[in-house]
Enzyme design. Sequence first.
Site, short mmCIF file in Angstrom:
data_model
loop_
_atom_site.label_atom_id
_atom_site.label_comp_id
_atom_site.label_asym_id
_atom_site.label_seq_id
_atom_site.Cartn_x
_atom_site.Cartn_y
_atom_site.Cartn_z
CB CYS A 1 22.72 10.41 69.18
SG CYS A 1 21.12 9.63 69.02
NE ARG B 1 17.06 6.93 71.84
CZ ARG B 1 16.78 6.28 70.73
NH1 ARG B 1 17.00 4.98 70.65
NH2 ARG B 1 16.28 6.92 69.68
CB CYS C 1 15.78 14.14 70.99
SG CYS C 1 16.36 13.03 72.28
CB CYS D 1 31.22 21.87 78.55
SG CYS D 1 29.67 22.76 78.33
CB CYS E 1 27.85 17.27 82.87
SG CYS E 1 28.51 16.87 81.23
CB CYS F 1 19.98 12.71 66.73
SG CYS F 1 19.50 13.65 68.19
CB CYS G 1 25.33 20.36 83.72
SG CYS G 1 24.88 21.50 82.39
N1 SAM Z 1 26.12 20.09 75.79
C1 SAM Z 1 24.88 19.65 75.27
C2 SAM Z 1 23.74 19.93 76.19
O1 SAM Z 1 23.93 19.99 77.39
O2 SAM Z 1 22.63 20.09 75.71
C3 SAM Z 1 24.86 18.18 74.90
C4 SAM Z 1 25.56 17.12 75.71
S1 SAM Z 1 24.86 16.68 77.27
C5 SAM Z 1 26.17 15.67 77.92
C6 SAM Z 1 23.52 15.55 76.94
C7 SAM Z 1 22.66 15.07 78.09
O3 SAM Z 1 23.23 13.93 78.70
C8 SAM Z 1 22.40 16.01 79.24
O4 SAM Z 1 21.41 16.93 78.97
C9 SAM Z 1 21.95 15.05 80.34
O5 SAM Z 1 20.55 14.91 80.33
C10 SAM Z 1 22.64 13.74 79.97
N2 SAM Z 1 23.70 13.42 80.95
C11 SAM Z 1 24.91 13.98 81.02
N3 SAM Z 1 25.63 13.47 82.03
C12 SAM Z 1 24.84 12.55 82.65
C13 SAM Z 1 25.00 11.70 83.77
N4 SAM Z 1 26.13 11.69 84.49
N5 SAM Z 1 23.99 10.87 84.12
C14 SAM Z 1 22.84 10.88 83.39
N6 SAM Z 1 22.62 11.67 82.33
C15 SAM Z 1 23.60 12.51 81.96
FE1 SF4 Z 2 28.22 21.14 79.00
FE2 SF4 Z 2 27.74 18.76 80.09
FE3 SF4 Z 2 26.12 20.80 80.62
FE4 SF4 Z 2 26.12 19.71 78.12
S1 SF4 Z 2 25.48 18.71 80.03
S2 SF4 Z 2 26.13 21.89 78.68
S3 SF4 Z 2 28.30 19.15 77.98
S4 SF4 Z 2 28.31 20.66 81.19
#
Ligand code: SAM
Ligand code: SF4
Length: 313
Positions: free
Chosen positions: A100, A264, A192, A55, A62, A132, A59
């Site tokens: 999901c 959730r 959501c 990606c 992530c 979802c 973030c």
């Molecule tokens: N890329 C899309 C986005 O960011 O909207 C969808 C996937 S993203 C991985 C979905 C959500 O998972 C993130 O918004 C975050 O809230 C949660 N998430 C991701 N990594 C995480 C982590 N290490 N610990 C807790 N929550 C996490």
């Molecule tokens: Fe990309 Fe992870 Fe951020 Fe979703 S949460 S936009 S997958 S870096």
Amino acid sequence: VDGMVRHDWTAGTVLALLRLPLLELIGRANAVRRARFPDDALRRAALLSVKTGGCSEDCAYCAQSARHESVDLTPTRLMDPDSVIAAAEEAKARGADRFCMSAAWSRARDGKPFEAVLAMVRGVTALGLEACVTLGALTPDQARRLAEAGLHTYNHNLDTGPDHYPKIVSTRTYQDRLATLAVARAAGLRLCCGGIVGLGENLADRAAFLATLGALDPHPENVPVNLLVPIPGTPLAARPPPDPLEAVRVIAAARLVLPASDIRLSAGRATLSREAQILCLLAGANGVFLGERLLTAPNAGEEADAALLAALT
Ligand code: SAM
Ligand code: SF4
Ligand code: DTB
């Protein structure tokens, strides 16, 4: 009056909730939960990463950001719809009510990948599951096509409060996230939208996050509360997982701010004791993700899920 749906939440009124003595906060939240969800049914979702890693966003929490080069993850291509639908069928057999699907995209792209996602949505919906997806930013046309394909809910998290957000993500703004939520809502999709406890945010950030959700009209129908899962190789790798009682407070305040929404208990459940999970449910959560895996990180798993469900009966 607790339990009334209202949209005039401010960071100040939510902060006052977060600061209540713990037992008073849990007690009030539990009263709302009992009044709104008298059957105590636990909502059960299954999660599948249909496109993992690579990606372009940054973030900090992530595993899937291409910018965190030392994360041990091999990016995958988008799965084919048939395999996704087969996984949904298995999830349904294990008791899931919702499926999901997550793609590590900053925004949904038109063309073949989007057609494939629409096929996944149609197939999962045809199984009688709530479909979802979470695909990043959407155009109004994409949102309309997802709704037409039968999509039940669009996931797009705000993660934290607006002041803390830029310390966690630099490649997009809080306003960008709110704009995508509005696009999905305008297409008639349910929302959501949740966040993460343990990003180094303070109580005021948590209050501002919940007040932002509370001010949305209508409220998001689903609110995932994640506990940070520190992923090796990400900028937040060394952050200690949050105190479970911090999550309990956030869940309880969320139950009071968003009385009719499903809340959730999401990422981080694998590290919670069965008793801490039950405290989260008592404080207002009414759903979990079942299964062995979240997107890249381990989830509680079948045995722990069975033990939790058994304890609740
Ligand atoms: N890329 C899309 C986005 O960011 O909207 C969808 C996937 S993203 C991985 C979905 C959500 O998972 C993130 O918004 C975050 O809230 C949660 N998430 C991701 N990594 C995480 C982590 N290490 N610990 C807790 N929550 C996490
Ligand atoms: Fe990309 Fe992870 Fe951020 Fe979703 S949460 S936009 S997958 S870096
Ligand atoms: C959400 O708020 N939590 C889920 C779901 N929505 C997509 C994802 C949690 C991801 C946890 C980290 C991982 O598995 O990489």
